[in-house]
Scaffold this active site. Structure first.
Site: not given
Length: 778
Positions: A292-294, A296
């Site tokens: 995931t992104d930060y 997310g």
């Protein structure tokens, strides 16, 4: 009892590592499977979930790893990797903790935002793309991998390949522009640079690191140009205009993929099974892991699709394997498995993907593969790397304008650039003497105080030849609060408390004694990048006033433009005689700018994003569709046609545009045949001549238009490009091989087809190339 268990565990780790030593040399998929099968049989549910957890750690003092906040989680086997920890000694301490103090001794993977260089910084990615030089782009990633790996990093969150047609979005600075064909070529070059050029032998060397293509998918198409915002488009448009760069990265062997923040078809990408499983894995054959992104996962609660447990289960079931920061997996997955919301098979699959990545990186063979304490001094910020960064930065600059003016009273008109190495040159502007802003956004490992400012670099280069003077002239903007928002992360411009009038008066005094003025204006580095969207793309207020005053002196003015995005430069194009867009050129930018300004390097950069005349034209891009009521060629306005009342449809500077200190002439296009079969090919040839007085480099660009399709098709699409260098007066023949694959597109049913019919070819120095030829696919 505990001592007996501890000894047994260490013997198990030793046995596993002995096996790993053998299989790493063989690199057999079957041996990898057997190794991971054996390891996973010994893992608890909690340890499997722990492999999916990617927390961030703040700075850890060397020798303090065991008492850091993250240490207890590592001991329990609840951490799969860490990111943005800088320093090989610190990383070695943490890795030692994982190997020696967790039950199974599974190594960690260490990631970092190594976006356009490590300590040797290259131009921001948008600037890098303007080189159109795939060898140089691959080299930049290769150097970044060498330096990052020397400091303990084995994984980078790069390349970002999101297509964007909206320069209001700050993260266009981190991408490669508006075109999918060029974006795909750059994605491939970056992955090969990071992971290794041989697809069959990637990640074997200790100076190769795992890439992470991002942000999957469509992150650059957010509504209103606002970061993290909603994306909504047809699947036909997705595949024809946005998806190819991600696919190209997968074809290049990218080891990991990062999910984007936005939703796709009403489902956040982080929980979108169609994206992560149907497209990425089943359609494209991706074999790596998805992170995931930060935060997310946690952010999906704000999207309104469930609480943390619900969204965590949805993410894993969709095909996401690693949770960055949210701790939704470690906090809720065991309960979801017990409740039947997630199967053990799904958890095992995700865990296996993380372990496979570590295996491919060689971390089971040698957990300290990236922890050679002797490498930083030898491999980071070397003269060889800095020289490469300087050459590549100079290639990235785009000469937007270079009019002829009278440089001295009574002289004949001549182009402002290149400057003569004589007299006095004044560097004036808020970006003229700021070291911290030279690298640009997303240069997290940069040594901000070690890179010269423009003024310092020119003064050093021209010592004994040119008198270089300086005045700030203005602050970044008249709004102090705005300036604070635009100079985060140590990139301060040291706001001057003098009045605007006092700053201007000082600048005019310095300008009065100069022969030429270099106006260092534009954006600060953090005015673009993540969470840096803008609704106005003009040069800020006080800077414009400064520029007007400098022009009023009658001295030749060169606007040396610092920016992370296309700006609206309509006024500047009309009034300033010379404009050189230098983006943010990295650690060696000052020297590279000097090389171009004073003529040691002939500029060759070409734009990869369209520059609009005003924000009302956005989104504005070259490969648009036609309408049923297109505006007539050469027309500004016709009633009941697709146009505006107040401005024409044309861009200020088109995609592919960029001037040189010389000129190039193109012959007509010659085709090897006027028709092509579905299994054949045709060669298109032009002769390019350097008609000027200087040696130069031209980017020859091929565009194709499908004249009749089963669905509407763009007015033209980039399908080939070549960088060629020509001596003054020299001619070269440039050929492009055209195959049916270049004519393919996704039809209404998303079949990838090349439909028989007529195609128009364009070859030239920008997307407005005028040389044409007609080709028929039988």
């Amino acid at each position: 009892m505990n001592n007996i268990f501890r000894k047994t565990s260490l013997l198990l780790v030793a046995a596993l590592l002995t096996v790993a030593t053998t299989v790493q040399a063989q690199k057999s998929p079957q041996d990898m499977d057997r190794f991971i099968d054996a390891l996973m049989r010994r893992m608890t549910v909690e340890e499997k979930i722990g492999q999916l957890n990617l927390p961030v750690t703040g700075d850890i003092t060397t020798g303090q790893a065991k008492s850091s906040d993250i240490a207890a989680s590592i001991r329990r086997g609840e951490v799969g990797g860490l990111f943005n920890l800088k320093g090989v000694d610190k990383i070695r301490d943490i890795q030692k903790l994982a190997i020696e103090n967790s039950r199974l001794g599974i190594p960690l993977i260490f990631g970092m935002d190594v976006i356009h260089g490590y300590e040797t910084i290259f131009p921001i990615p948008l600037g890098l793309s303007c080189t159109w030089d795939m060898a140089a782009i691959e080299r930049s990633a290769r150097i970044a991998a060498i330096e990052a790996s020397a400091d303990g990093i084995s994984w980078t969150f790069s390349p970002m390949v999101d297509i964007s047609r909206d320069p209001r979005w700050g993260r266009v600075s981190e991408g490669s522009g508006e075109d999918p064909f060029l974006g795909g070529a750059i994605a491939r070059a970056m992955v090969l640079g990071y992971q290794g050029a041989d697809l069959k032998d990637q990640l074997r060397r200790p100076d190769e690191i795992m890439a992470c293509v991002k942000h999957f998918a469509l992150y650059g198409a957010g509504e209103a140009g606002r970061d993290y915002n909603t994306v909504d488009m047809s699947r036909n448009r997705m595949f024809n205009e946005y998806m190819y760069p991600y696919e190209a990265a997968v074809e290049a062997g990218v080891g990991s993929v990062m999910a984007s923040f936005n939703e796709v078809d009403g489902v956040p990408a982080t929980a979108n099974r169609w994206l992560m499983t149907d497209v990425l894995r089943k359609q494209w054959g991706f074999q790596g892991f998805v992170v995931t992104d930060y935060t997310g996962i946690a952010e999906m609660t704000a999207h309104g699709i469930g609480n943390l447990q619900t969204v965590s289960a949805r993410a894993l079931n969709a095909g996401v394997d690693m949770d960055m920061v949210s701790e939704g997996f470690v906090g809720t997955l065991k309960e979801s498995i017990e409740q039947g919301l997630v199967s053990m098979a799904t958890l095992d699959t995700a865990c296996r993907r993380i372990l496979e990545a570590k295996y491919k990186l060689g971390l089971f063979d040698d957990p300290y593969k990236y922890c050679d304490l002797a490498r930083p001094a030898r491999d980071i910020f070397t003269r060889e790397h800095r020289d490469a960064a300087r050459r590549i930065a100079a290639e990235s600059f785009v000469l937007l304008k270079n009019d002829s003016v009278k440089l001295h009273p009574g002289s004949l008109p001549a182009p402002v650039l290149p400057l003569k190495k004589q007299g006095t040159v004044a560097v004036i502007g808020p970006l003229g003497n700021t070291r911290a802003n030279m690298p640009g956004t997303w240069s997290v490992a940069a040594r901000l105080d070690d890179y010269p400012s423009l003024y310092e670099g020119l003064k050093e280069m021209m010592a004994g030849k040119v008198n270089i003077t300086y005045a700030k002239g203005s602050n970044l903007t008249g709004d102090a609060a705005y300036e604070e928002r635009a100079t985060l992360f140590g990139r301060s411009l040291n706001r001057d408390n003098r009045t605007d009038r006092q700053l201007l008066d000082e600048a005019l005094k310095v300008a009065a004694d100069a022969d030429v003025i270099i106006a260092a204006l534009g954006e600060s580095s953090e005015m673009s990048g993540e969470s840096s969207s803008r609704t106005s793309l003009d040069i800020p207020d006080v800077q414009r006033q400064l520029l007007e005053a400098l022009l009023a002196t009658g001295k030749p003015v060169v606007l040396t433009l610092f920016t992370g995005r296309p700006l609206t430069l309509t006024w500047e194009q009309e009034h300033v005689p010379a404009i050189l867009n230098v983006w943010f050129g990295g650690s060696e930018a000052a020297y590279a700018i000097g090389d171009v300004l004073f003529g040691d390097v002939n500029p060759s950069g070409k734009l990869t994003m369209t520059f609009p005349k005003n924000v009302g034209q956005i989104p504005l891009f070259y490969n648009h569709k036609n309408t049923g009521r297109p505006l007539g060629e050469g027309k500004w306005f016709e009633k009941f046609r697709s146009n505006y009342l107040d401005v024409d449809n044309d861009p200020l500077y088109p995609f592919g545009y960029g001037l040189s200190y010389t000129t190039f002439q193109y012959s007509d296009i010659a085709l090897s045949a006027p028709t092509m079969t579905e299994d054949g090919s045709v060669t298109a040839v032009v002769t390019v001549t350097n008609t000027g007085q200087r040696d130069g480099t031209e980017v020859v660009q091929l565009y194709i238009r499908d004249l009749v399709g089963s669905i509407t098709r763009p007015v033209r699409e980039l399908k080939g490009f070549q960088r060629i260098s020509l001596r003054a007066g020299e001619s070269k023949t440039v050929s492009f091989k055209i195959t049916p694959d270049l004519l393919r597109f996704y039809d209404y049913d998303l079949h990838h087809v090349a439909e028989p019919g007529d195609f128009e070819l364009f070859i030239g120095g920008s997307s407005q190339a005028e040389k044409t030829a007609r080709l028929t696919l039988k």
